[in-house]
Design a protein around this motif. Structure first.
Motif, mmCIF file in Angstrom:
data_model
loop_
_atom_site.group_PDB
_atom_site.id
_atom_site.type_symbol
_atom_site.label_atom_id
_atom_site.label_comp_id
_atom_site.label_asym_id
_atom_site.label_seq_id
_atom_site.Cartn_x
_atom_site.Cartn_y
_atom_site.Cartn_z
ATOM 1 N N PRO A 135 24.968 32.831 58.301
ATOM 2 C CA PRO A 135 26.105 32.220 57.605
ATOM 3 C C PRO A 135 26.364 32.942 56.279
ATOM 4 O O PRO A 135 25.458 33.566 55.713
ATOM 5 N N PHE A 136 27.592 32.849 55.807
ATOM 6 C CA PHE A 136 27.980 33.456 54.536
ATOM 7 C C PHE A 136 28.506 32.371 53.604
ATOM 8 O O PHE A 136 29.123 31.401 54.056
ATOM 9 N N LEU A 137 28.257 32.563 52.328
ATOM 10 C CA LEU A 137 28.802 31.665 51.314
ATOM 11 C C LEU A 137 29.866 32.401 50.522
ATOM 12 O O LEU A 137 29.604 33.474 49.959
ATOM 13 N N LEU A 138 31.066 31.864 50.491
ATOM 14 C CA LEU A 138 32.108 32.358 49.604
ATOM 15 C C LEU A 138 31.925 31.608 48.287
ATOM 16 O O LEU A 138 32.250 30.429 48.179
ATOM 17 N N MET A 139 31.342 32.297 47.296
ATOM 18 C CA MET A 139 30.916 31.629 46.066
ATOM 19 C C MET A 139 31.821 31.950 44.892
ATOM 20 O O MET A 139 32.237 33.098 44.704
ATOM 21 N N LEU A 140 32.106 30.923 44.097
ATOM 22 C CA LEU A 140 32.839 31.055 42.846
ATOM 23 C C LEU A 140 31.961 30.524 41.725
ATOM 24 O O LEU A 140 31.444 29.405 41.796
ATOM 25 N N VAL A 141 31.792 31.342 40.703
ATOM 26 C CA VAL A 141 30.923 30.970 39.584
ATOM 27 C C VAL A 141 31.693 31.157 38.285
ATOM 28 O O VAL A 141 32.343 32.199 38.076
ATOM 29 N N GLU A 142 31.635 30.141 37.403
ATOM 30 C CA GLU A 142 32.269 30.280 36.098
ATOM 31 C C GLU A 142 31.458 31.255 35.264
ATOM 32 O O GLU A 142 30.248 31.093 35.086
ATOM 33 N N LYS A 143 32.120 32.295 34.773
ATOM 34 C CA LYS A 143 31.417 33.385 34.108
ATOM 35 C C LYS A 143 30.651 32.932 32.870
ATOM 36 O O LYS A 143 29.493 33.320 32.656
ATOM 37 N N GLU A 144 31.267 32.109 32.032
ATOM 38 C CA GLU A 144 30.649 31.744 30.752
ATOM 39 C C GLU A 144 29.500 30.767 30.929
ATOM 40 O O GLU A 144 28.429 30.934 30.333
#
Length: 341
Positions: free
Chosen positions: A245-254
């Protein structure tokens, strides 16, 4: 029609001959050369692994685009993930100790009369379908392995006595050594130097203004997000072959805060999974009511996808080399999912 066992009877002795020659003592992993197997549309490209003595194997990357992807990983490791090689279609013969082998691989060897000793390294034949766990190649691929291994033995036996122009990137695409069939040659094969043009990837159609309208109507958040696709090294077996499986990840940079990752699968194939990820990203951000001013990404695979998804938005896309917030979050997420610490 020959059966699986008929091919293995030929391949095991051939692989043991290759192991005896030990091509990894003289050829490095990125020193690719092509082999034009009769009946194949494009050459397969051999890469010899094991110069450090840890993992002994030869991979055969299927076609010009696969060789290009492999060389890109070798040339720009900062931009690539070590797992990216699992996204490239290839065949492999590896030499492994029994404790690291699958039970069925040991059973195949024993069925053909080979001894399986604790400290020995024994041949294992694999096919890597992008995004999936390796499997024993089907008979048509097993048939290809015989001439492929023979030509690796041929080239390896001449290294040190002869200079080779290994496959490399040139402005037009790829250029370098290819072993080609030749009925006039004593061995039935000869060296050739060939150029290969890289075919442009099919363009990803941009999302329409109507599709992104709900996203564009959201108030802008003064945040920068980092985005990437992460392979989870824990295969799922509800399809054949079993896949990662793959995770499409979004992370807040700060802050390093992770927005709930989207799970994706490489079925029917990895290219389609990536192509769909842009639309999934827009839909996810819309549901979460998040409208960033900027999105950073590192993967060249994601670049055309993001450009197509965000073309009719005000979001700035920025390609970067380093994404420390994303990398820390991804490592933590994977360790949690596979039971690590």
């Amino acid at each position: 029609m020959p059966k699986e066992t008929d091919y293995l009877k030929k391949l095991y002795p051939l692989a043991l001959e290759l192991q005896k020659i030990a091509p990894w003592n003289d050829i490095y992993e990125r020193e690719l050369f092509g082999i034009k197997v009769p009946g194949s549309e494009e050459p397969l490209f051999a890469s010899v692994m094991g110069s450090t003595g840890e993992f002994l194997a030869v991979s055969f990357y299927e076609g010009v685009d696969a060789a290009h992807q492999f060389l890109r990983i070798q040339e720009d490791p900062v931009e690539s993930d070590p797992m990216d090689v699992l996204l490239i279609p290839h065949l492999m013969v590896s030499f492994e100790q029994p404790q690291y082998m699958e039970p069925e691989d040991i059973d195949r060897l024993k069925a053909l009369g080979y001894s399986v000793r604790k400290n020995s390294r024994l041949p294992v034949f694999k096919e890597v379908v992008p995004g999936c766990i390796h499997v024993l190649p089907e008979t048509d691929k097993l048939a290809q392995l015989e001439p492929l291994i023979e030509q690796v033995i041929n080239v390896a036996s001449r290294v040190g006595r002869q200079e080779f122009a290994w496959i490399e990137h040139v402005p037009e695409g790829l250029n370098g050594l290819v072993r080609v069939p030749d009925g006039r040659a004593k061995s039935g094969w000869r060296d050739d130097n060939k150029k290969f043009e890289l075919k442009p990837a099919p363009a990803i159609p941009p999302l329409s203004k109507k599709q992104v309208k709900p996203f564009n109507q959201l108030p802008r958040n003064n945040i920068v997000l980092q985005v990437g696709m992460v392979l989870v090294p824990s295969p799922i077996g509800d399809k054949h072959p079993p896949y990662f499986p793959f995770l499409l990840m979004l992370v807040e940079k700060e802050s390093g805060y992770v927005l709930t990752p989207e799970m994706m699968t490489p079925h029917p194939n990895v290219k389609e999974m990536f192509a769909k990820s842009g639309e999934r990203l827009i839909e996810f951000l819309t549901r979460q009511k998040v409208h960033p001013v900027e999105i950073e990404y590192r993967s060249a695979r994601l670049q055309p996808v993001l450009e197509a998804a965000f073309k009719h938005t005000s979001v700035t896309l920025r390609k970067v080399q380093w994404m420390s917030a994303f990398d820390d979050a991804a490592e933590s997420m994977i360790n949690h999912m596979i039971g690590g610490r």
